[in-house]
Design an enzyme around this catalytic site. Structure first.
Site, PDB file in Angstrom:
ATOM      1  N   GLU A 202      48.652 -39.849  60.125  1.00 18.76           N
ATOM      2  CA  GLU A 202      50.023 -39.666  60.601  1.00 18.76           C
ATOM      3  C   GLU A 202      50.773 -38.674  59.722  1.00 18.76           C
ATOM      4  O   GLU A 202      51.678 -37.977  60.190  1.00 18.76           O
ATOM      5  CB  GLU A 202      50.756 -41.005  60.640  1.00 18.76           C
ATOM      6  CG  GLU A 202      52.018 -40.981  61.491  1.00 18.76           C
ATOM      7  CD  GLU A 202      52.557 -42.369  61.783  1.00 18.76           C
ATOM      8  OE1 GLU A 202      52.475 -42.797  62.946  1.00 18.76           O
ATOM      9  OE2 GLU A 202      53.057 -43.018  60.849  1.00 18.76           O
TER      10      GLU A 202
ATOM     11  N   HIS B 163      24.532 -51.990  59.449  1.00 16.28           N
ATOM     12  CA  HIS B 163      24.117 -52.449  60.771  1.00 16.28           C
ATOM     13  C   HIS B 163      24.973 -51.846  61.885  1.00 16.28           C
ATOM     14  O   HIS B 163      25.027 -52.386  62.991  1.00 16.28           O
ATOM     15  CB  HIS B 163      24.165 -53.973  60.823  1.00 16.28           C
ATOM     16  CG  HIS B 163      23.341 -54.622  59.758  1.00 16.28           C
ATOM     17  ND1 HIS B 163      21.968 -54.678  59.810  1.00 16.28           N
ATOM     18  CD2 HIS B 163      23.696 -55.200  58.574  1.00 16.28           C
ATOM     19  CE1 HIS B 163      21.508 -55.286  58.736  1.00 16.28           C
ATOM     20  NE2 HIS B 163      22.537 -55.609  57.969  1.00 16.28           N
TER      21      HIS B 163
ATOM     22  N   LYS C 285      56.985 -40.275  72.546  1.00 13.92           N
ATOM     23  CA  LYS C 285      57.904 -41.362  72.902  1.00 13.92           C
ATOM     24  C   LYS C 285      58.937 -40.890  73.918  1.00 13.92           C
ATOM     25  O   LYS C 285      59.257 -41.606  74.876  1.00 13.92           O
ATOM     26  CB  LYS C 285      58.614 -41.876  71.645  1.00 13.92           C
ATOM     27  CG  LYS C 285      57.778 -42.778  70.763  1.00 13.92           C
ATOM     28  CD  LYS C 285      58.612 -43.246  69.577  1.00 13.92           C
ATOM     29  CE  LYS C 285      57.813 -44.140  68.654  1.00 13.92           C
ATOM     30  NZ  LYS C 285      58.619 -44.564  67.479  1.00 13.92           N
TER      31      LYS C 285
END
Length: 499
Positions: A352, A383, A487
């Site tokens: 960010e 794994h 936004k």
């Protein structure tokens, strides 16, 4: 409109000399060792109190380190670090300082913003944190029904969630077992319902953290928590807000409000009242230790020469990998369950802050900036993505983080084995399918323990590393215009669909 660049950092002398060194390194890419041979021996391990930084498996030598420091000097890095810590308005798009370092300054110096000494407000807020945390721990903070608090729920998202979550998980040996700690950051009803099923509202304290106090997810969950109580009078002792806009919290019905300020970015709010849940969990004295660890790294980054400066070296070597060796992703592996949430915290902090393509002059950059940050618990990598690291076609840089404690011996052994394989490779095997090229550049951070002091230092180390890289890239790490733009677009789409 985006302007054309006035003068790119790629035109700097040191940048071009580094490019020539990178060309030379690529010609020797089959070398079995990550460290580039150099006739000048140099120390590839540095220490600051509780953290040892080992970069002996990076593809650098003294010549490259010296050129990287020349680059730092060309962009006036020391001046920029001083400006950060002394409160200059380095967040140029919002015309304000970025003074998260003031939050953990435990000295008596004054820090002025527009003629006002902000340290009095910082100290006053610390005192409020002390009083509240002590009252709750001593069972003197009572709910509406007269019962003491047993559960603390942190409602927040991003920096208002990840920092506190890191602390509660990492400091499990320090937190009080008399309380239960919960986090709600998601608008998914399942997240809220899972927490509510575990608590008694009459003995629960909700901490609602939002710098703007307009964050949609946070306010939605706060209102749902309000609905657990009969009326506004019954919520007084069950809600605390942390915000830069106390009037919005008061309007919502929350009477106890702790401040955060517009000169502290949300993702840099680790040492602020946003971390109230941690002060309650570990006690105020240990919370001050958290601040002290971060503050000591602030002092280190400002006053240590670049050749011995851990955040600066981490940043510059990161620049080398990203911009000259063209490795654009950073893998962080933590070899302790206690540090499980550290990677998502740094992921937000880094991506960010430095996920930008427009420089401080409003020009498009012509070089790579912030890397993709990913990773997790190192013992689980075996794994999941260890196969890709060994033989995949995507190149990675690694930060391996271990604890130097007796009970971590086996897991640390696994870490050392993986570092050896990924850096040196396996070339002398008859089965061609088992060939591992190696040459993965990596850092090794060795923590003396997982105490509040060490955790504070580790967080500050990455904060400063990210800031230093932003200086080299000539970008502003303290805003998020892409998020704000998205936004706005979302609001327009929502309004359009409702009309």
């Amino acid at each position: 409109m985006i302007r054309n660049s006035m003068k790119s950092h790629t035109e700097l002398l040191s940048w071009n000399l580094l490019q020539k060194e990178a060309d030379r390194v690529r010609l020797n890419s089959d070398s079995l060792t990550c460290v580039v041979p150099d006739s000048n021996n140099y120390e590839s391990s540095k220490q600051i109190n509780c953290i040892e930084y080992d970069y002996s498996r990076q593809r650098v030598n003294r010549t490259i380190i010296d050129l990287l420091i020349d680059l730092a000097n060309e962009v006036k890095l020391q001046e920029k670090i001083d400006n950060l810590i002394n409160g200059k308005k380095i967040n140029i798009s919002e015309n304000r300082p970025a003074l998260h370092t003031a939050l953990r300054d435990l000295g008596n110096k004054s820090i002025m913003i527009d003629g006002l000494d902000i340290m009095s407000a910082v100290i006053n807020t610390r005192e409020k944190i002390k009083v509240i945390s002590n009252q709750i721990r001593e069972k003197k903070w009572l709910g509406h029904s007269g019962l003491p608090i047993t559960d603390i729920v942190n409602i927040g998202i991003g920096g208002s969630d990840l920092g506190p979550r890191v602390c509660i998980n990492a400091l499990s040996n320090y937190i009080s077992k008399e309380f239960n700690y919960h986090f709600i950051s998601d608008v998914d009803p399942a997240s809220f319902n899972d927490v509510i099923a575990k608590i008694n509202p009459q003995t629960t304290l909700f901490i609602v953290s939002s710098k703007s106090f307009t964050t949609k997810e946070t306010l939605l969950n706060a209102r749902k928590a309000f609905a657990l109580y009969e009326d506004t009078a019954s919520i007084d002792q069950h809600f605390i807000a942390v915000t830069a806009h106390p009037e919005r919290a008061y309007q919502m019905g929350i009477k106890t409000v702790l401040p955060i300020w517009d000169w502290v970015g949300g993702r840099f709010s680790f040492c602020s009242a946003v971390n109230l849940i941690t002060a309650i969990a570990i006690g105020y004295e240990q919370f001050v230790e958290l601040l002290a660890g971060a503050h000591d790294v602030d002092t280190h980054v400002q006053f240590t020469d670049f050749k011995n400066n851990i955040p600066v070296l981490m940043a510059l070597i990161g620049i080398w990998n990203n911009n000259f060796l063209n490795i654009h992703n950073l893998l962080i592996l933590t070899y302790s369950k206690k540090l499980e949430y550290f990677v998502p915290y740094v992921q937000q902090l880094d991506m960010e802050s430095n996920g930008k393509s427009i420089d401080v002059n409003g020009s498009m950059v012509d070089y790579a900036t912030g890397p993709i940050v990913w990773g997790g618990l190192g013992n689980q990598a075996q794994h999941s993505y260890f196969q890709l690291l060994c033989q995949g076609t995507h190149r990675c840089v690694g930060d391996f983080i271990t604890l130097k404690t007796n009970d971590e011996h086996e897991i640390n052994s696994m870490c050392h084995y993986k570092m050896k394989v990924l850096s040196e490779g396996i070339q002398t095997i008859e089965n061609p399918y088992g060939y591992i090229p190696g040459n993965m550049p990596m850092n090794h951070l060795i923590l003396s323990d997982c105490s509040p002091y060490t955790l504070g230092a580790l967080v500050a180390l990455y904060e400063h590393k990210i800031f230093v890289q932003s200086v080299i890239w000539n970008i502003n790490p303290f805003d998020q215009p892409g998020i704000e733009s998205a936004k706005s677009a979302h609001r327009e789409i929502t309004l359009s669909s409702e009309s």
